[in-house]
Design an enzyme around this catalytic site. Structure first.
Site, PDB file in Angstrom:
ATOM      1  CE1 TYR A 164      -3.769   2.434   0.700  1.00 45.47           C
ATOM      2  CE2 TYR A 164      -2.282   3.350   2.346  1.00 45.47           C
ATOM      3  CZ  TYR A 164      -3.428   3.443   1.584  1.00 45.47           C
ATOM      4  OH  TYR A 164      -4.230   4.553   1.694  1.00 45.47           O
ATOM      5  CE  LYS A 168      -3.259   5.283  -1.742  1.00 44.58           C
ATOM      6  NZ  LYS A 168      -4.348   5.721  -2.631  1.00 44.58           N
TER       7      LYS A 168
END
Ligand code: NDP
Length: 244
Positions: A164, A168
């Site tokens: 994750y 990003k």
């Protein structure tokens, strides 16, 4: 920076807008008078959100990982001024050495490749806008500067795995590249760190963490940036700059 004078003339698309930060962003844009395409991969969930949001909200069935769905959605939307790339997943919260490659791939499929696919599909419509804006909903956990700052280590001890966080970080890089490539065409392309919010994605959030509406206000601010505003930046929900 002044607010945009005529948001009522504008049309926005928010991906993953059937719940969470996306729904709040769509709601606030609709409240400001914009036409808002509420992106939802599930028609029924999307319909319920559209009814709740009201105003000039309309359903746009859109799965950001499905090329056919993206093509159909781009065909359906005529004019577009604002694209909010909000849809995102956290498929696992494992640290890098324990990451599952499938979860890693799924995360990138949505959080990175999905953004590129959707952005590129809607670029022709955005290029026709007098004031094109792209807002990428990123995360403070994608900031390498914050990740290596001992003062902030506490924030990251609460989870959010390598897949994750690095997705990003990649989204942040893409924000810069799109901003640079599209600056001469009048685009403002910026990334938002919405802060820790209580949503389905974030089981780590506690009752002490913030409301999605506050994060959405940050997204709306970037969506309605005036022409003299910055592009290629990374901003927190409260408007302060986040280091890459
Ligand atoms: P939610 O889980 O509440 O909402 C995520 C949304 O994305 C849902 O509407 C979901 O749809 C949608 N979505 C997921 N995959 C797809 C797909 N393939 N195609 C279309 N839509 C999809 O999470 P949040 O509101 O918290 O997250 C919104 C954004 O904010 C994400 O990008 C997230 O990374 C970011 N963020 C959130 C933080 C937080 O603390 N909550 C902190 C930092 C960043 P469905 O209902 O069908 O699953």
């Amino acid at each position: 920076m002044n607010d945009v004078a005529t948001p009522h003339d504008s049309t926005a698309l928010v991906t993953g807008a059937n719940k969470g930060i996306g729904k709040e962003t769509a709601r606030q844009l609709a409240d400001a008078g914009l036409i808002v395409h509420v992106g939802s991969r599930d028609p029924e969930r999307g319909r319920r959100a559209v009814e709740e949001i009201g105003g000039r909200a309309r359903l746009l069935v859109l799965d950001v990982t499905d090329p056919e769905s993206i093509a159909a959605a781009a065909h359906q939307v005529g004019d577009l001024d604002i694209l909010v790339n909000n849809a995102g997943i956290m498929a696992e919260d494992a640290p890098a050495p324990e990451s599952d490659l499938d979860a890693f791939r799924r995360t990138y499929e949505t959080n990175v490749f999905g953004v590129v696919a959707v952005t590129n599909a809607f670029l022709p419509a955005l290029r026709r806008s007098p004031r094109p804006r792209i807002v990428n909903i990123s995360s403070g956990t994608g900031s390498l500067a914050w990740s290596t700052d001992p003062e902030r280590a506490f924030a990251f001890s609460r989870g959010a795995g390598a897949a994750y966080r690095s997705s990003k970080t990649a989204l942040n890089a893409l924000t810069v590249y799109y901003a640079q490539a599209l600056e001469s065409a009048g685009f403002k392309v910026n990334a938002l760190a919405p802060g820790l919010r209580r949503t389905d994605l974030n089981e780590r959030a506690t009752s002490a963490d913030g409301d999605p509406a506050e994060a959405a206000a940050g997204a709306v601010r970037l969506a309605l940036l005036p022409d003299d505003a910055p592009t290629g930046g990374f901003f927190s929900w409260d408007g302060t700059t986040v280091p890459w």
